[in-house]
Design an enzyme around this catalytic site. Sequence first.
Site, PDB file in Angstrom:
ATOM      1  N   ASP A  49       0.845  -1.201   0.000  1.00  0.00           N
ATOM      2  CA  ASP A  49       0.000   0.000   0.000  1.00  0.00           C
ATOM      3  C   ASP A  49       0.882   1.254   0.000  1.00  0.00           C
ATOM      4  O   ASP A  49       0.378   2.377  -0.092  1.00  0.00           O
ATOM      5  CB  ASP A  49      -1.010   0.003   1.166  1.00  0.00           C
ATOM      6  CG  ASP A  49      -0.342   0.115   2.524  1.00  0.00           C
ATOM      7  OD1 ASP A  49       0.884  -0.036   2.611  1.00  0.00           O
ATOM      8  OD2 ASP A  49      -1.066   0.341   3.523  1.00  0.00           O
ATOM      9  N   SER A  50       2.198   1.062   0.023  1.00  0.00           N
ATOM     10  CA  SER A  50       3.122   2.179  -0.202  1.00  0.00           C
ATOM     11  C   SER A  50       2.868   2.807  -1.572  1.00  0.00           C
ATOM     12  O   SER A  50       3.341   3.909  -1.847  1.00  0.00           O
ATOM     13  CB  SER A  50       4.580   1.721  -0.088  1.00  0.00           C
ATOM     14  OG  SER A  50       4.818   0.584  -0.891  1.00  0.00           O
ATOM     15  N   ASP A  88      -1.124  -6.387  -0.160  1.00  0.00           N
ATOM     16  CA  ASP A  88      -0.985  -5.691   1.124  1.00  0.00           C
ATOM     17  C   ASP A  88      -2.333  -5.100   1.516  1.00  0.00           C
ATOM     18  O   ASP A  88      -2.916  -4.317   0.765  1.00  0.00           O
ATOM     19  CB  ASP A  88       0.057  -4.572   0.941  1.00  0.00           C
ATOM     20  CG  ASP A  88       0.613  -4.071   2.238  1.00  0.00           C
ATOM     21  OD1 ASP A  88       0.440  -4.737   3.272  1.00  0.00           O
ATOM     22  OD2 ASP A  88       1.259  -2.996   2.210  1.00  0.00           O
ATOM     23  N   LYS A 118      -0.657  -9.565   3.316  1.00  0.00           N
ATOM     24  CA  LYS A 118       0.104  -9.059   4.464  1.00  0.00           C
ATOM     25  C   LYS A 118      -0.746  -8.002   5.169  1.00  0.00           C
ATOM     26  O   LYS A 118      -1.446  -7.245   4.513  1.00  0.00           O
ATOM     27  CB  LYS A 118       1.420  -8.425   3.992  1.00  0.00           C
ATOM     28  CG  LYS A 118       2.175  -7.683   5.093  1.00  0.00           C
ATOM     29  CD  LYS A 118       3.501  -7.153   4.640  1.00  0.00           C
ATOM     30  CE  LYS A 118       3.459  -5.753   4.068  1.00  0.00           C
ATOM     31  NZ  LYS A 118       2.893  -4.714   4.958  1.00  0.00           N
ATOM     32  N   GLU A 187      10.044  -4.342  10.102  1.00  0.00           N
ATOM     33  CA  GLU A 187      10.478  -3.108   9.435  1.00  0.00           C
ATOM     34  C   GLU A 187      11.115  -2.168  10.451  1.00  0.00           C
ATOM     35  O   GLU A 187      10.501  -1.832  11.475  1.00  0.00           O
ATOM     36  CB  GLU A 187       9.277  -2.426   8.766  1.00  0.00           C
ATOM     37  CG  GLU A 187       9.672  -1.106   8.108  1.00  0.00           C
ATOM     38  CD  GLU A 187       8.581  -0.476   7.258  1.00  0.00           C
ATOM     39  OE1 GLU A 187       7.522  -1.105   7.068  1.00  0.00           O
ATOM     40  OE2 GLU A 187       8.807   0.657   6.788  1.00  0.00           O
TER      41      GLU A 187
HETATM   42  O1  KIV Z   1       3.357  -0.980   1.586  1.00  0.00           O
HETATM   43  C1  KIV Z   1       4.501  -1.410   1.616  1.00  0.00           C
HETATM   44  O2  KIV Z   1       5.275  -1.336   0.670  1.00  0.00           O
HETATM   45  C2  KIV Z   1       4.927  -2.021   2.856  1.00  0.00           C
HETATM   46  C3  KIV Z   1       6.380  -1.965   3.128  1.00  0.00           C
HETATM   47  C4  KIV Z   1       6.716  -0.662   3.729  1.00  0.00           C
HETATM   48  C5  KIV Z   1       6.783  -3.073   3.973  1.00  0.00           C
HETATM   49  O3  KIV Z   1       4.125  -2.445   3.635  1.00  0.00           O
END
Ligand code: KIV
Length: 285
Positions: A49-50, A88, A118, A187
Amino acid sequence: MTNDKKKLSIPQLFRKVEQGQPITWLTCYDYPTAYLQEQAGIDMILVGDSLGMTILGYESTLPVTMDDMIRHSQAVRRGAPNTFVIGDMPYMSYQPSIETAIRSAGRFMAEAACDAIKLEGGVEMADRIEGIVHAGIPAIGHLGLTPQSVSALGGYKVQGKGAIQAKKIVDAAKALEQAGAFMILLEMVPDRLCELITKRAEHCIIMSLGSGPHAHGQLLIYHDMFGLYPRFKPRMAKVFGNAGEVILNGLKGYVQEVSDHAFPQPENWFGMPDEDYEGLLKSLD
Ligand code: KIV
């Protein structure tokens, strides 16, 4: 380009760990990058979700929706059909209840053909992990710096520094493992804490993002490793190639050449035979 890569299964990921081979993991949000990552032989892809920050330009990951995540996960799956892809779970897609969590996780599997999901959070999220796993969906936990809680954590900073905070993360890792998470991402926690959790893991793979070399594998944010995120570069991210600079130079070259009438050249356009052109002119008389 041919692609005879075979997707790793969860037992094969555990086998890699047993053999002492680190697992490679990167974020990815689009078809062409997924294609390249698969060609490079990446073990796992995280559609993080980044993308709210790296792709959509938000200040945080909080505005990202399930529909955003599904759309990007589908594109990644098309680009990397033979790679283990993880969806995510975005903000508020699992926090409200176990049922919400199972339904959101199910969308990643049914609509985007993901291999696992995740989600962020410690002991308080163990029941979400358990529900998702009971629904037959492989689940990954995320501890330490959890960006969806950035406000509560007081910013993007190292987590688990003092003994009390470190113990909380050790306990959370055990709770998520007992709830059925087959993998946990740590993290931005100190390297020794990551090492301790990795040693104590019994049936769970521990991954590091900025948490040192002792985990079973490493995750990096793709945009950080190629200089593609303009706002900041986290200390933990190594730049493996400055694609941002290459692209910027290319863009400047395009602006210059069009301005100078140097682009396009004959090889960049399509001609018309005299006969056809004359016929066209006649038809206009
Ligand atoms: O959203 C993402 O890319 C993540 C990473 C920061 C681990 O959750």
